[in-house]
Scaffold this active site. Structure first.
Site, PDB file in Angstrom:
ATOM      1  N   GLU A 115      11.935   2.374  14.396  1.00 27.72           N
ATOM      2  CA  GLU A 115      11.072   3.452  13.903  1.00 27.72           C
ATOM      3  C   GLU A 115       9.829   3.512  14.764  1.00 27.72           C
ATOM      4  O   GLU A 115       9.676   2.738  15.708  1.00 27.72           O
ATOM      5  CB  GLU A 115      10.712   3.225  12.434  1.00 27.72           C
ATOM      6  N   ARG A 156       8.294   4.095  -4.651  1.00 31.05           N
ATOM      7  CA  ARG A 156       8.334   3.108  -3.572  1.00 31.05           C
ATOM      8  C   ARG A 156       7.301   2.008  -3.789  1.00 31.05           C
ATOM      9  O   ARG A 156       7.556   0.831  -3.475  1.00 31.05           O
ATOM     10  CB  ARG A 156       8.117   3.774  -2.216  1.00 31.05           C
ATOM     11  N   TYR A 198       0.832  -1.199   0.000  1.00 27.89           N
ATOM     12  CA  TYR A 198       0.000   0.000   0.000  1.00 27.89           C
ATOM     13  C   TYR A 198       0.860   1.239   0.000  1.00 27.89           C
ATOM     14  O   TYR A 198       2.065   1.194   0.251  1.00 27.89           O
ATOM     15  CB  TYR A 198      -0.952  -0.007   1.192  1.00 27.89           C
ATOM     16  N   LEU A 242      11.184   1.204   7.197  1.00 28.39           N
ATOM     17  CA  LEU A 242      10.571   1.659   5.956  1.00 28.39           C
ATOM     18  C   LEU A 242      11.360   2.837   5.393  1.00 28.39           C
ATOM     19  O   LEU A 242      11.773   3.729   6.144  1.00 28.39           O
ATOM     20  CB  LEU A 242       9.125   2.091   6.206  1.00 28.39           C
ATOM     21  N   LYS A 272       6.530  -2.014   1.901  1.00 27.13           N
ATOM     22  CA  LYS A 272       5.350  -1.417   2.555  1.00 27.13           C
ATOM     23  C   LYS A 272       4.146  -2.339   2.361  1.00 27.13           C
ATOM     24  O   LYS A 272       3.258  -2.087   1.539  1.00 27.13           O
ATOM     25  CB  LYS A 272       5.086  -0.018   1.999  1.00 27.13           C
ATOM     26  N   ARG A 313      -8.033 -20.653  -1.855  1.00 29.11           N
ATOM     27  CA  ARG A 313      -6.939 -20.362  -0.930  1.00 29.11           C
ATOM     28  C   ARG A 313      -5.784 -21.324  -1.159  1.00 29.11           C
ATOM     29  O   ARG A 313      -5.982 -22.549  -1.181  1.00 29.11           O
ATOM     30  CB  ARG A 313      -7.432 -20.468   0.512  1.00 29.11           C
TER      31      ARG A 313
END
Length: 286
Positions: free
Chosen positions: A182, A52, A33, A206, A150, A101
């Site tokens: 972070e 990114r 995301y 990140l 991310k 799945r």
């Protein structure tokens, strides 16, 4: 007012947008995301976020459903349709719906799922916490070791934020091997004797888009920057501290594990960096 959202090439009322129960983001956390801030109806740091996004997708061998121009057009359309002055655009790409799945990646012909939606945040640049500063606690960092991607695997940061809430503070800084990695959803910094100190880039954190912009502006302003790890104890002895993120820009930190920094108010370096970031980012917004 019902929001208009974007789903796989269509603009739909949010009440009509549907994603399959077999989508791998839902079943496997198999998605990435980005969050792009909007100020005065324009997108901040757009190119950095798109770069990114591509890096995250490449790291997971996932297809990108749009090119940069496509994302720009779609996000501008969402801003217009939802009349967003200040706010955020959230976008998520998953590996898609294989129809069942399975731990194994689906065949190449399975198309990724792309979702985008806006969040209206009037006065985003005038957040009260920028004036008062944040209080944080330290929490052990138990996340996986590819934090530079991310992904939508956000359960542990959510648990850390809830631990901070239960402690009556604003957020948590994550600590691994005695060093701060972070914040739960931001990059962390301290300032000592005028020098800005923040952890170097690696798989451990990140690679923040706001981080990159802020450090560039700091260098241009002749501020001293050192990229290295630091401990909570060192942070508690710092002159000031702050965090950066797409939605928080530059936000001062005034207390760490109950210890006030300096006078317990936002420090001059953080305040000045926030001013510079907002001024320069507004100029470059698209």
């Amino acid at each position: 007012m019902t929001r208009t959202v974007y789903l796989n090439g269509e603009y739909l009322p949010e009440t009509e947008a549907k994603v399959s129960i077999f989508d791998r983001a839902f079943l496997m956390g198999d998605g990435v995301y980005e969050v792009v801030s909007v100020l005065d109806g324009k997108l901040l740091d757009f190119d950095g976020h798109m770069a990114r996004l591509q890096r995250s997708l490449d790291a997971l061998a996932m297809k990108n459903p749009l090119d940069t121009a496509g994302y720009l057009a779609a996000q501008r359309e969402l801003v217009a349709r939802n009349d967003i002055g200040d706010g955020l655009i959230y976008l998520q790409v998953s590996r898609g719906n294989p129809g069942d799945r399975d731990f194994v990646f689906p065949p190449a012909e399975v198309q990724p799922t792309l979702v985008m939606f806006t969040q209206s945040k009037p006065g985003l640049a005038d957040s009260p916490t920028a004036k008062t500063g944040l209080r944080v606690i330290s929490v052990q960092d138990l996340r996986w070791h590819r934090r530079d991607i991310k992904t939508v695997q956000l359960l542990y940061p959510s648990l850390a934020k809830m631990e901070a809430k239960a402690a009556g503070v604003d957020d948590a800084w994550l600590v691994e091997d005695g060093k701060v990695t972070e914040g739960t959803s931001n990059n962390a910094y301290i300032v000592k004797d005028g020098k800005i100190i923040t952890r170097e880039l690696s798989h451990d954190i990140l690679h923040g888009i706001t981080r990159a912009a802020v450090l560039r502006f700091a260098h241009e302003a002749q501020m001293s920057v050192e990229e290295r790890s630091f401990t909570i104890q060192e942070a508690q002895q710092a002159d000031e501290a702050f965090i950066t993120s797409a939605s928080g820009f530059v936000t001062p930190v005034v207390e760490i594990d109950g210890v006030k920094l300096g006078a317990g108010t936002p420090g001059p370096v953080a305040v000045r960096l926030r001013e510079i970031y907002l001024e320069e980012s507004r100029k470059a917004a698209v």
